[in-house]
Design an enzyme around this catalytic site. Structure first.
Site, PDB file in Angstrom:
ATOM      1  N   HIS B   9       0.859  -1.451   0.034  1.00  0.00           N
ATOM      2  CA  HIS B   9      -0.191  -0.146  -0.005  1.00  0.00           C
ATOM      3  C   HIS B   9       0.760   1.234  -0.035  1.00  0.00           C
ATOM      4  O   HIS B   9       0.661   1.942  -0.762  1.00  0.00           O
ATOM      5  CB  HIS B   9      -0.894  -0.112   1.148  1.00  0.00           C
ATOM      6  CG  HIS B   9      -1.778   0.896   1.146  1.00  0.00           C
ATOM      7  ND1 HIS B   9      -1.458   2.158   1.548  1.00  0.00           N
ATOM      8  CD2 HIS B   9      -3.238   1.355   0.834  1.00  0.00           C
ATOM      9  CE1 HIS B   9      -2.352   3.416   1.513  1.00  0.00           C
ATOM     10  NE2 HIS B   9      -3.626   2.479   0.840  1.00  0.00           N
ATOM     11  N   ALA B  71      -6.204  -8.771   2.963  1.00  0.00           N
ATOM     12  CA  ALA B  71      -7.396  -9.284   2.504  1.00  0.00           C
ATOM     13  C   ALA B  71      -7.727  -8.377   1.213  1.00  0.00           C
ATOM     14  O   ALA B  71      -7.152  -7.128   1.076  1.00  0.00           O
ATOM     15  CB  ALA B  71      -8.510  -8.996   3.315  1.00  0.00           C
ATOM     16  N   GLY B  73      -9.392  -5.930  -0.705  1.00  0.00           N
ATOM     17  CA  GLY B  73     -10.259  -4.704  -0.961  1.00  0.00           C
ATOM     18  C   GLY B  73     -10.059  -3.996  -1.966  1.00  0.00           C
ATOM     19  O   GLY B  73      -9.707  -4.605  -2.866  1.00  0.00           O
ATOM     20  N   HIS B  75      -8.033  -1.623  -3.051  1.00  0.00           N
ATOM     21  CA  HIS B  75      -6.769  -1.453  -3.793  1.00  0.00           C
ATOM     22  C   HIS B  75      -6.314  -2.706  -4.579  1.00  0.00           C
ATOM     23  O   HIS B  75      -5.725  -2.400  -5.447  1.00  0.00           O
ATOM     24  CB  HIS B  75      -5.776  -1.517  -2.514  1.00  0.00           C
ATOM     25  CG  HIS B  75      -6.068  -0.190  -1.538  1.00  0.00           C
ATOM     26  ND1 HIS B  75      -6.408   1.057  -2.213  1.00  0.00           N
ATOM     27  CD2 HIS B  75      -6.177  -0.091  -0.404  1.00  0.00           C
ATOM     28  CE1 HIS B  75      -6.541   1.966  -1.150  1.00  0.00           C
ATOM     29  NE2 HIS B  75      -6.278   1.354  -0.019  1.00  0.00           N
TER      30      HIS B  75
END
Lengths: 120, 120
Positions: B9, B71, B73, B75
């Protein structure tokens, strides 16, 4: 009495919680009698505050918060201490402990690397 | 020629990259001759696009992107496919493969649970 909270970021996708539930199930199986909750910073239910409240109602006096984050960033270094500061005021009978982020732990690094390597 | 990108991220804290470097080192040791890059969605350098560019210059024709996320999501489900869509246009000679998020892999779940249990 001890309790554990798996603290995650949260996301809009409702399936985001599933891996956290899987970690929770493994931890609960390894530690029968120790309540294990999941709590999120945002977007996914329940928020960390609610998880702490649940443990408090069960008579937990020592909470270990395990940050399910890859690395210590703002959420772990700033948001979490702030949330725990509020929790200490609300629950003066509970002692809080923060474990290392899962992402900096040797065994987790090894497991992530093994996944990256698999099939290559 | 294959290459691997660990896709994270990103965060404002410059030390955020360290665990990613550790995964990279383990993967590189296990796969000598396979280039392993780190690429981020935002905030941390380098961006995913740059990592892809680096692999392209080294003659890589198959890139496995490993999402270092707990998990799936937004992104992973939306941002990553969009970035890879652009990459396919820029690098038509490269085939892209996306591995499962590390957080849904049994071995990683087990390692995270073991960390949560340790010392309790």
């Amino acid at each position: 009495m001890k309790g554990i909270i798996l603290f995650g970021h949260g996301a809009r996708n409702p399936e985001y919680i599933e891996p956290f539930r899987r970690i929770q199930a493994v931890v609960a199986a390894k530690l029968p009698g120790v309540p294990v909750e999941i709590g999120f910073l945002e977007l996914t239910q329940p928020p960390l505050e609610t998880s702490i409240e649940c443990l408090a109602r069960r008579g937990v006096t020592h909470v270990k918060v395990v940050p399910i984050f890859f690395a210590p960033g703002r959420h772990v270094l700033k948001d979490l201490p702030q949330l725990l500061g509020n929790a200490i005021d609300l629950h003066p009978g509970i002692e809080f402990e923060v474990a290392e982020c899962v992402g900096v732990v040797d065994g987790v690094i090894e497991a992530m690397a093994a996944h990256a390597v698999a099939g290559t």
